[in-house]
Design an enzyme around this catalytic site. Sequence first.
Site, PDB file in Angstrom:
ATOM      1  CE1 TYR A 150      -3.722   2.262  -0.073  1.00  0.00           C
ATOM      2  CE2 TYR A 150      -3.199   2.870   2.179  1.00  0.00           C
ATOM      3  CZ  TYR A 150      -3.929   3.072   1.029  1.00  0.00           C
ATOM      4  OH  TYR A 150      -4.858   4.077   0.970  1.00  0.00           O
ATOM      5  CE  LYS A 207      -7.557   3.850   3.796  1.00  0.00           C
ATOM      6  NZ  LYS A 207      -6.495   4.851   4.032  1.00  0.00           N
TER       7      LYS A 207
END
Length: 596
Positions: free
Chosen positions: A111, A184
């Site tokens: 991420y 996410k």
Amino acid sequence: MFSRQARISGFGAGRRIATTARGYDVLRDPALNKGTAFTRQERAALGLNGLLPPAVTTDMEPQLARAYRAYRAAPTDLAKHIYMWRLHDDNVTLFYALLQRHMMDMLPVVYDPVVGEAIENYSEVMTRPRGVFLSIDDPDSVEERLAAFGAGADDIDLLVASDAEEILGIGDWGSNGIDISIGKLAVYTAAAGVDPHRVVPVILDVGTDNEKLLNDPLYIGYRHSRVRGDAYDAFIDAYVTAARKLFPKAMLHWEDFGSTNVRRILDRYRNTVPTFNDDVQGTGAIVLGALINAVERSGASWADQRVVILGAGTAGVGIADQIRDQMVRHGVGRQDAVRRIWLVDLPGLLTDGMGDDLLDFQRDYARPEAEIAQYPRTPCETLPATETRWPAMAGLRAKIASAPGIIDLATVVKAVHPTILIGTSTTPHLFTEAIVRDMASHVERPIILPLSNPTQLHEATPMQLIEWTDGKVLVATGAPFDDVEHKGVTYTIGQANNAALYPGLGFGTIVSRATTVSDAMIFAAAQAVAGQATDTAPGAALLPSNEDLRETSSVVAVQVARKAIEQGLAQEKPDNVVEAVRERQWWPVYNPVEAV
């Protein structure tokens, strides 16, 4: 999400998967595939004999060792990112098992911040499409496209959607921003145990103002400037309507929307839909978690705080709102609390004389012109050419050019004597030695949070802040930093990473099936995070370590679910919330696969 050829029953250790798929269809489904971990009985029943090597490795260790070796061999962080998502496309369970085992190493690669590089190169590095692409050029098809994901009304717990206007620190990236929604959701699973087969990543493609993308023949999105106004609002409404119709139990998460839209969208739906915006609410809450501990350790009260925030975008004002509400909880009147917070941005200190150049959510914090009439001004001849926080930038430039100048951060700190200084500016080195020393000369334990990330955008390093204040500072950062040694004390630097808060908040909402995500639930999450940083020795971190994300998220989920029940927002009210959270958590272990 499992294919339509499979169905799931049970949770945790009792979870079982039944499928009509056979042979290569099993191996090509990343939610079913176990590779060499299929038992001999499963191989025979699923038609896998001859399609796998003969070794049976029901212990995942050999697979993890091979996967980690391949990960380490990737030459760059972007190559590592691509490898991990290709592993995800092959075997979801192995992907998460590897990620959880090496969380501190891999989370920044999977991420933030490496996802930013992947988004910038998405058209070149895209492996296989994941999630749902909704486009404003065909608004009537929103429900049809969302339904194409193939899930039923009871199959989805969470959707993360972005229109990708303000991606991390890199700006507008159109349809490439699907990777933000995907990443996410990966954090939701790795940190809190949200079932990865019960989530939907969504990109709301409303065009892009990124000229590079518009002129790139490889760009995969809607080739049009960003659509705004009524058409934009109708498109967002069509998405919410379709999502609620198709997945009525799911929470809707908003991510990386532009400043001109983010508050309006949140305010439109927050009282009727279980919805959450991490940039506004999550950032504010995780910072409040750090401040709860910092204020306590400083020995001062919340009523005595004076707060200067550098950066008045969605994150900065979201933090201001959380601080305002915390002051109110401690007996300060709402307007008095607002007046204890000063916001500084591109045009300097925000004042009511800026009028329409301010966004609606900034206006409460604008200082009266009469209050600051005697403040010295600093000449400011140039401002960034594009800045979404300031939609009337051309008019603002003209006003600043004709005015004596701006009231800059140094002037505000000198006048205000803040007890708390927070940076969300995404501009490095703005907390100068002179500013920090000035602040520290008036405050016994200055609280300074340089939150801009990635690391190269920090307003100041922890080492600088500790040296300039001779160790008096209470500090947390937005990016990860190593420990600092100063005069025999080891300072552990807590990271105000939203990943410590939003996964547990979302999971607590899912477990309780809360009808909305209330301010009290968000505050319960902030308190839970703060409560995990129990060490109060000199130099101790203000926040729990990211190494403990799974434990922290579990505590957060329990407290959020309890608050939802207490407020009458929960549709499910388990007698034992701790046990309910434990039972619902997904773990990356291989479950039996039955042929039907």
